[in-house]
Enzyme design. Structure first.
Site, PDB file in Angstrom:
ATOM      1  N   HIS A 179       0.877  -1.172   0.000  1.00 40.49           N
ATOM      2  CA  HIS A 179       0.000   0.000   0.000  1.00 40.49           C
ATOM      3  C   HIS A 179       0.912   1.219   0.000  1.00 40.49           C
ATOM      4  CE1 HIS A 179      -4.054   1.531   0.425  1.00 40.49           C
ATOM      5  NE2 HIS A 179      -3.685   2.326   1.413  1.00 40.49           N
ATOM      6  N   LYS A 191     -10.258   6.119  -3.810  1.00 46.15           N
ATOM      7  CA  LYS A 191      -9.324   7.192  -3.427  1.00 46.15           C
ATOM      8  C   LYS A 191      -7.960   6.799  -3.958  1.00 46.15           C
ATOM      9  CE  LYS A 191      -7.514   8.362   1.188  1.00 46.15           C
ATOM     10  NZ  LYS A 191      -7.923   9.007   2.445  1.00 46.15           N
ATOM     11  N   ASP A 243      -7.186  16.658   6.127  1.00 45.95           N
ATOM     12  CA  ASP A 243      -7.012  15.412   6.882  1.00 45.95           C
ATOM     13  C   ASP A 243      -5.949  15.634   7.961  1.00 45.95           C
ATOM     14  OD1 ASP A 243      -6.772  12.903   7.915  1.00 45.95           O
ATOM     15  OD2 ASP A 243      -6.102  11.920   6.086  1.00 45.95           O
ATOM     16  N   GLU A 248      -7.733  15.664  -1.252  1.00 45.31           N
ATOM     17  CA  GLU A 248      -7.465  15.566   0.188  1.00 45.31           C
ATOM     18  C   GLU A 248      -6.048  16.026   0.509  1.00 45.31           C
ATOM     19  OE1 GLU A 248      -8.573  11.728   1.709  1.00 45.31           O
ATOM     20  OE2 GLU A 248      -7.350  11.939   3.517  1.00 45.31           O
ATOM     21  N   LYS A 298      -3.900   7.372  -4.003  1.00 43.69           N
ATOM     22  CA  LYS A 298      -2.807   7.951  -3.225  1.00 43.69           C
ATOM     23  C   LYS A 298      -1.773   8.507  -4.182  1.00 43.69           C
ATOM     24  CE  LYS A 298      -3.747   7.163   1.111  1.00 43.69           C
ATOM     25  NZ  LYS A 298      -3.812   8.293   2.053  1.00 43.69           N
ATOM     26  N   ASP A 320      -5.710  11.664  -2.593  1.00 45.27           N
ATOM     27  CA  ASP A 320      -5.098  12.049  -1.309  1.00 45.27           C
ATOM     28  C   ASP A 320      -3.610  12.275  -1.515  1.00 45.27           C
ATOM     29  OD1 ASP A 320      -4.409  12.542   1.283  1.00 45.27           O
ATOM     30  OD2 ASP A 320      -5.076  10.607   2.096  1.00 45.27           O
ATOM     31  N   GLU A 374     -14.206   5.810   4.728  1.00 43.42           N
ATOM     32  CA  GLU A 374     -13.150   4.978   4.115  1.00 43.42           C
ATOM     33  C   GLU A 374     -12.772   3.860   5.095  1.00 43.42           C
ATOM     34  OE1 GLU A 374      -9.952   7.818   3.436  1.00 43.42           O
ATOM     35  OE2 GLU A 374      -9.503   7.931   5.572  1.00 43.42           O
ATOM     36  N   LYS A 380     -11.392  11.401  12.250  1.00 37.81           N
ATOM     37  CA  LYS A 380     -10.867  10.089  12.647  1.00 37.81           C
ATOM     38  C   LYS A 380     -10.858  10.044  14.166  1.00 37.81           C
ATOM     39  CE  LYS A 380      -7.896   9.866   8.574  1.00 37.81           C
ATOM     40  NZ  LYS A 380      -6.558   9.690   7.975  1.00 37.81           N
TER      41      LYS A 380
END
Ligand code: MUC
Ligand code: MG
Length: 374
Positions: free
Chosen positions: A22, A167, A249, A224, A169, A198, A327, A273
């Site tokens: 990831h 989304k 964020d 984001e 990255k 993001d 998410e 969050k």
């Protein structure tokens, strides 16, 4: 009647492999480290919670090892002997013994809420005042690092009706390469999926302005955290300049940040969050400020496993407005789970468990297998 007291708190590091690499701007993850909290009370009830971050210390100021140390050394001793049913009083005690350390505090609050929900026979969202939705929309992050693979992944998730928002990255590569990557994916998916981006703070304001113009033209739905969290004035200029919404964020932790962002107009959307806010109650306070200021809300993740994701879900379920969905896909990024009843995902949504507390049960064998000190 004697109050039920907090007897002990255990913080356990759990390393779980991810289903694929990831790739984020600041780290490439091959595994995720969860900090699982087990809070035991004098009536024999145990509450569980989770504090999880991304990429060691590369995302935020708390690492998994630091979270465990803070709990073992400072926070657990401060909770010992307190009334387990008075969660506000317990959290106020933690505020007096430790500044910051929001992730650690969030895990402890989740465990207290789980225990109290089990004690009263109600779910955490019921304990919080009641859920206004039984399931939550959940997006998926495409972050394999390879455009063709990302498109393939999105197509298969659309076909299985698991996710219809993706989304992407960005921020690891040159800006032009990132823009080309996103544009190709959006072109392939067309109107069948929403695409968000993001940047994880990786661009400067000038690069961001150029890139966002092209991403907006390509049909991207949301941008984001394009620039560093401290540059709220720059975020405000970007939010004023573009129609595509800008989401904060890393720039938002608690209610004070929401207020600062609202004052400056530094974002159109807030990524909430529970870990960043220091628990579910603080997340709800943060949301209230954003909501009152007319900002839209989004249920974010630190890529927690099932415990942290479900704790977040109970909190997000209570928000009157959550227009950007969530998410909360963290458990799906992991190859295995340490709960016996993992969250269920279907028709682009995650089901919120209705059983007592979080509604989760630890799988003791799996926990014993994946814990770091085994
Ligand atoms: C972040 O910055 O939003 C959320 C989804 C994902 O892939 O990474 C996280 C962190
Ligand atoms: Mg983010």
């Amino acid at each position: 009647m004697n109050p039920v007291t907090i007897n002990s708190v255990e913080a356990i590091l759990v390393d779980l492999p991810t289903i694929r690499a990831h790739q984020l701007a600041m780290a490439v993850m091959q595994r995720q480290t969860l900090v699982i909290v087990r809070l035991r009370c004098s009536d024999g009830i145990e509450g569980i919670g989770e504090a999880t971050t991304i990429g060691g210390l590369s995302y935020g100021e708390e690492s998994p090892e630091g979270i465990k140390l803070a709990i073992d050394t400072y926070l657990a001793p401060a909770l010992a002997g307190l009334d387990a049913a008075n969660i506000h009083a317990a959290m106020r005690r933690l505020e007096t013994v430790a500044r910051g350390n929001r992730f650690a505090k969030s895990a402890l609050e989740s465990a207290l809420l789980d225990a109290q929900g089990k004690r009263l026979g109600v779910s955490v969202s019921t304990l919080l005042g009641g859920a206004v939705r039984a399931s939550l929309p959940v997006l998926w992050t495409l972050a394999s690092g390879d455009t063709a693979r990302d498109i393939e992944e999105a197509e298969s998730l659309l076909a299985s009706r698991r996710h219809n928002t993706f989304k992407l990255k960005v921020g690891r590569r040159a800006v032009a390469d990132d823009v080309a990557h996103v544009s190709r994916i959006k072109q392939a998916l067309g109107e069948r999926a929403r695409v968000t981006v993001d940047v994880n703070q990786a661009w400067n304001e000038a690069d961001a302005a150029g890139a966002i113009a092209r991403l907006e033209a390509a049909g991207v739905d949301l941008i984001e955290q394009p620039i560093p969290r401290a540059n709220l004035a720059g975020m405000a200029r970007l939010a004023a300049r573009f129609v595509v919404p800008i989401m904060a964020d890393e720039a938002i932790n608690g209610p004070e940040d929401a207020l600062a962002i609202a004052r400056l107009g530094a974002a159109d959307v807030l990524a909430l969050k529970i870990a960043k806010s220091g628990g579910i109650h603080e997340m709800l306070r943060t949301a209230a400020v954003g909501d009152a200021a007319g900002m839209s809300l989004y249920g974010g993740t630190m890529l927690e496993g099932s415990v942290g994701s479900i704790a977040s879900a109970h909190g997000f379920a209570c928000l009157p407005r959550l227009s950007w969905g969530t998410e909360l896909f963290g458990p799906l990024l992991l190859k295995d789970d340490i709960v016996a009843n993992p969250p269920r995902y279907a028709d682009f949504e995650m089901e919120i468990p209705s059983g007592p507390g979080l509604g989760l049960e630890l799988d003791e064998d799996k926990l014993a297998f994946y814990r770091r000190d085994r």
